[in-house]
Design an enzyme around this catalytic site. Structure first.
Site, PDB file in Angstrom:
ATOM      1  N   ASP A  89     -15.350 -26.426  21.366  1.00 47.00           N
ATOM      2  CA  ASP A  89     -15.446 -26.420  22.827  1.00 47.00           C
ATOM      3  C   ASP A  89     -16.874 -26.654  23.299  1.00 47.00           C
ATOM      4  O   ASP A  89     -17.733 -25.770  23.168  1.00 47.00           O
ATOM      5  CB  ASP A  89     -14.936 -25.057  23.321  1.00 47.00           C
ATOM      6  CG  ASP A  89     -14.984 -24.913  24.828  1.00 47.00           C
ATOM      7  OD1 ASP A  89     -15.012 -25.953  25.529  1.00 47.00           O
ATOM      8  OD2 ASP A  89     -14.985 -23.769  25.314  1.00 47.00           O
ATOM      9  N   SER A  92     -18.355 -24.058  26.256  1.00 48.67           N
ATOM     10  CA  SER A  92     -18.731 -22.661  26.059  1.00 48.67           C
ATOM     11  C   SER A  92     -19.651 -22.578  24.845  1.00 48.67           C
ATOM     12  O   SER A  92     -19.850 -23.572  24.134  1.00 48.67           O
ATOM     13  CB  SER A  92     -17.494 -21.767  25.867  1.00 48.67           C
ATOM     14  OG  SER A  92     -16.841 -22.066  24.652  1.00 48.67           O
ATOM     15  N   ASN A  94     -19.964 -19.373  22.681  1.00 51.92           N
ATOM     16  CA  ASN A  94     -19.692 -18.306  21.708  1.00 51.92           C
ATOM     17  C   ASN A  94     -18.683 -18.724  20.644  1.00 51.92           C
ATOM     18  O   ASN A  94     -17.762 -19.507  20.918  1.00 51.92           O
ATOM     19  CB  ASN A  94     -19.158 -17.066  22.408  1.00 51.92           C
ATOM     20  CG  ASN A  94     -20.220 -16.328  23.183  1.00 51.92           C
ATOM     21  OD1 ASN A  94     -20.471 -16.644  24.347  1.00 51.92           O
ATOM     22  ND2 ASN A  94     -20.850 -15.347  22.555  1.00 51.92           N
ATOM     23  N   TRP A  96     -15.766 -16.939  18.570  1.00 47.15           N
ATOM     24  CA  TRP A  96     -14.982 -15.721  18.479  1.00 47.15           C
ATOM     25  C   TRP A  96     -13.631 -16.032  17.832  1.00 47.15           C
ATOM     26  O   TRP A  96     -13.179 -17.175  17.821  1.00 47.15           O
ATOM     27  CB  TRP A  96     -14.788 -15.051  19.842  1.00 47.15           C
ATOM     28  CG  TRP A  96     -13.918 -15.791  20.818  1.00 47.15           C
ATOM     29  CD1 TRP A  96     -14.321 -16.668  21.782  1.00 47.15           C
ATOM     30  CD2 TRP A  96     -12.485 -15.715  20.915  1.00 47.15           C
ATOM     31  NE1 TRP A  96     -13.228 -17.144  22.480  1.00 47.15           N
ATOM     32  CE2 TRP A  96     -12.091 -16.576  21.964  1.00 47.15           C
ATOM     33  CE3 TRP A  96     -11.496 -15.007  20.227  1.00 47.15           C
ATOM     34  CZ2 TRP A  96     -10.757 -16.744  22.339  1.00 47.15           C
ATOM     35  CZ3 TRP A  96     -10.159 -15.179  20.598  1.00 47.15           C
ATOM     36  CH2 TRP A  96      -9.805 -16.031  21.645  1.00 47.15           C
ATOM     37  N   TYR A 132     -12.795 -17.490  30.696  1.00 48.58           N
ATOM     38  CA  TYR A 132     -12.672 -18.943  30.730  1.00 48.58           C
ATOM     39  C   TYR A 132     -11.931 -19.354  32.002  1.00 48.58           C
ATOM     40  O   TYR A 132     -11.451 -18.509  32.755  1.00 48.58           O
ATOM     41  CB  TYR A 132     -11.910 -19.443  29.498  1.00 48.58           C
ATOM     42  CG  TYR A 132     -12.610 -19.166  28.190  1.00 48.58           C
ATOM     43  CD1 TYR A 132     -13.633 -19.990  27.733  1.00 48.58           C
ATOM     44  CD2 TYR A 132     -12.254 -18.071  27.410  1.00 48.58           C
ATOM     45  CE1 TYR A 132     -14.290 -19.735  26.544  1.00 48.58           C
ATOM     46  CE2 TYR A 132     -12.899 -17.805  26.211  1.00 48.58           C
ATOM     47  CZ  TYR A 132     -13.922 -18.644  25.782  1.00 48.58           C
ATOM     48  OH  TYR A 132     -14.563 -18.384  24.606  1.00 48.58           O
ATOM     49  N   ASP A 272     -16.682 -31.604  28.804  1.00 46.83           N
ATOM     50  CA  ASP A 272     -16.045 -30.419  28.243  1.00 46.83           C
ATOM     51  C   ASP A 272     -14.821 -30.771  27.401  1.00 46.83           C
ATOM     52  O   ASP A 272     -13.755 -31.088  27.929  1.00 46.83           O
ATOM     53  CB  ASP A 272     -15.642 -29.475  29.382  1.00 46.83           C
ATOM     54  CG  ASP A 272     -15.068 -28.162  28.889  1.00 46.83           C
ATOM     55  OD1 ASP A 272     -15.095 -27.916  27.667  1.00 46.83           O
ATOM     56  OD2 ASP A 272     -14.593 -27.381  29.731  1.00 46.83           O
ATOM     57  N   THR A 275     -11.482 -28.585  28.057  1.00 44.07           N
ATOM     58  CA  THR A 275     -10.685 -28.682  29.282  1.00 44.07           C
ATOM     59  C   THR A 275      -9.774 -29.902  29.186  1.00 44.07           C
ATOM     60  O   THR A 275     -10.241 -31.011  28.919  1.00 44.07           O
ATOM     61  CB  THR A 275     -11.582 -28.802  30.523  1.00 44.07           C
ATOM     62  OG1 THR A 275     -12.300 -27.574  30.699  1.00 44.07           O
ATOM     63  CG2 THR A 275     -10.765 -29.067  31.775  1.00 44.07           C
TER      64      THR A 275
END
Length: 371
Positions: A89, A92, A94, A96, A132, A272, A275
């Site tokens: 992505d 963003s 991070n 996780w 998000y 992005d 998206t």
């Protein structure tokens, strides 16, 4: 001088000591005495990670095209590795993953990371949360070895989810998200995976690139450390970033059927991969939809005009086959506020048409016509 006292203690003559000193002079001292040091340092800048350069590489990570809505690949965490489906992505920062500590409905049908199975896991007490556009998570940060496309990143900080509210992530085909935007966007101050790849000299260039396939076909790819020339045609157009948070750029205007329909004075957008649609603020996107709607011809989509997006003086046509999916618009109106005003999001509707390159060394996005 202090070294003369040492000579007396060890029984060496001054002349013999000077001979021995010359033999073991550091290279830096020799270059400095000869007036060559500045030139040497300019041509050979110090790189603290130079010892890792033999490991620098360009690697491809294939991605699965899930219904032209999401693109995910595989990354592993832990020793021995636990593999997960990851959304790569650029919207963003991070990393996780769903964890054994998560009891949310969204975690019930996903693989979960188990820290008790990893010998390299290091916990922290730091809480974090991410919201998000659709979906959210909370959890805590920890460190472990992460492997992406064969690149091993030791002591990578990531988050273990403890809650994933709502239904969106339950139906998502991926187990976690690997963010590829800038550190300034990262929740909890966590260093993104690609930043650690760069710092440790694990990639041959400080850039990565993305190809998204169409119609659910195979071939989608994220390339770390390089550009795959086989996945685009023509030249690459480079666009400077306007902010180093998202991969944010400036749009000149949007045009449809020969008329400017939005962003007449320019507007901000970010590129992005996470998206699915082409997203814009209510006012601008409503104008685009009003222009398109009267000309929709579901029986002959190929006859419809392109939606033109001008970026840094170059026009990028988005054909009707891209902005209409099963005769439904792949456009969405959402106000996404930022310090630059409401942002547009160039999501997968746009990125299926254009191979995208994310250059951290020069803070630019490259765009070229995808094959």
């Amino acid at each position: 001088m202090k070294w003369l006292v040492l000579l007396a203690l060890v029984g060496l003559s001054e002349s013999l000591f000077r001979v021995q000193l010359e033999k073991f002079k550091p290279v830096r001292m020799v270059l400095e005495e000869q007036g060559l040091l500045d030139d040497f340092l300019e041509k050979n800048p110090y790189n603290p990670y130079s010892k890792y350069q033999i490991f620098a590489q360009t690697v491809n990570e294939p991605m699965i095209n899930y219904l032209d809505m999401e693109y995910y690949g595989i990354a592993s965490i832990g020793t021995p590795p636990q593999s997960f489906k990851m959304l790569f992505d650029t919207g963003s920062s991070n990393l996780w993953v769903a964890s054994v500590y998560c009891n949310s409905y969204a975690c019930t049908n996903h693989k979960k990371y188990d820290p008790s199975l990893s010998s390299t896991y290091v916990a922290t007490n730091q809480y974090m949360s991410i919201q998000y556009g659709t979906g959210s998570m909370t959890g805590f940060l920890a460190y472990d070895t992460v492997n992406v496309a064969g690149i091993n990143v030791p002591k990578q900080i990531f988050a273990l989810s403890t809650t994933e509210p709502g239904n969106f992530l339950h139906y998502a085909p991926f187990d976690g998200i690997l963010g590829l935007a800038f550190p300034s966007l990262s929740s909890g101050g966590a260093t993104p995976v690609f930043d650690n790849m760069m710092k440790q000299g694990l990639v041959s260039q400080d850039l990565f690139s993305v190809y998204l396939s169409r119609e659910g076909s195979t071939g989608s790819m994220v390339t770390f450390g390089g550009i795959d020339q086989s996945l685009f045609t023509g030249s690459i157009n480079w666009v400077p970033l306007t902010s180093e948070t998202y991969w944010q750029i400036k749009i000149d205007y949007l045009k449809f059927n020969g008329e400017v329909v939005a962003c007449a004075q320019g507007c901000s957008a970010f590129v992005d991969t996470g998206t699915s649609l082409l997203v814009g603020p209510y006012e601008g996107m409503t104008s685009v939809e009003r222009a398109i709607y009267p000309l929709i011809n579901c029986d002959n989509i190929a006859s419809m005009p392109d939606l033109i997006i001008s970026i840094n003086g170059v026009e990028y046509p988005v054909p009707a086959s891209a902005y209409l999916r099963n005769c439904h618009m792949g456009l969405q109106a959402i106000n996404f506020p930022s310090s630059s005003g409401n942002l547009w999001i160039l999501g997968d509707v746009f990125l299926r048409e254009y191979y995208s390159i994310y250059d951290r060394a020069n803070n630019m996005v490259g765009l070229a016509k995808a094959v």
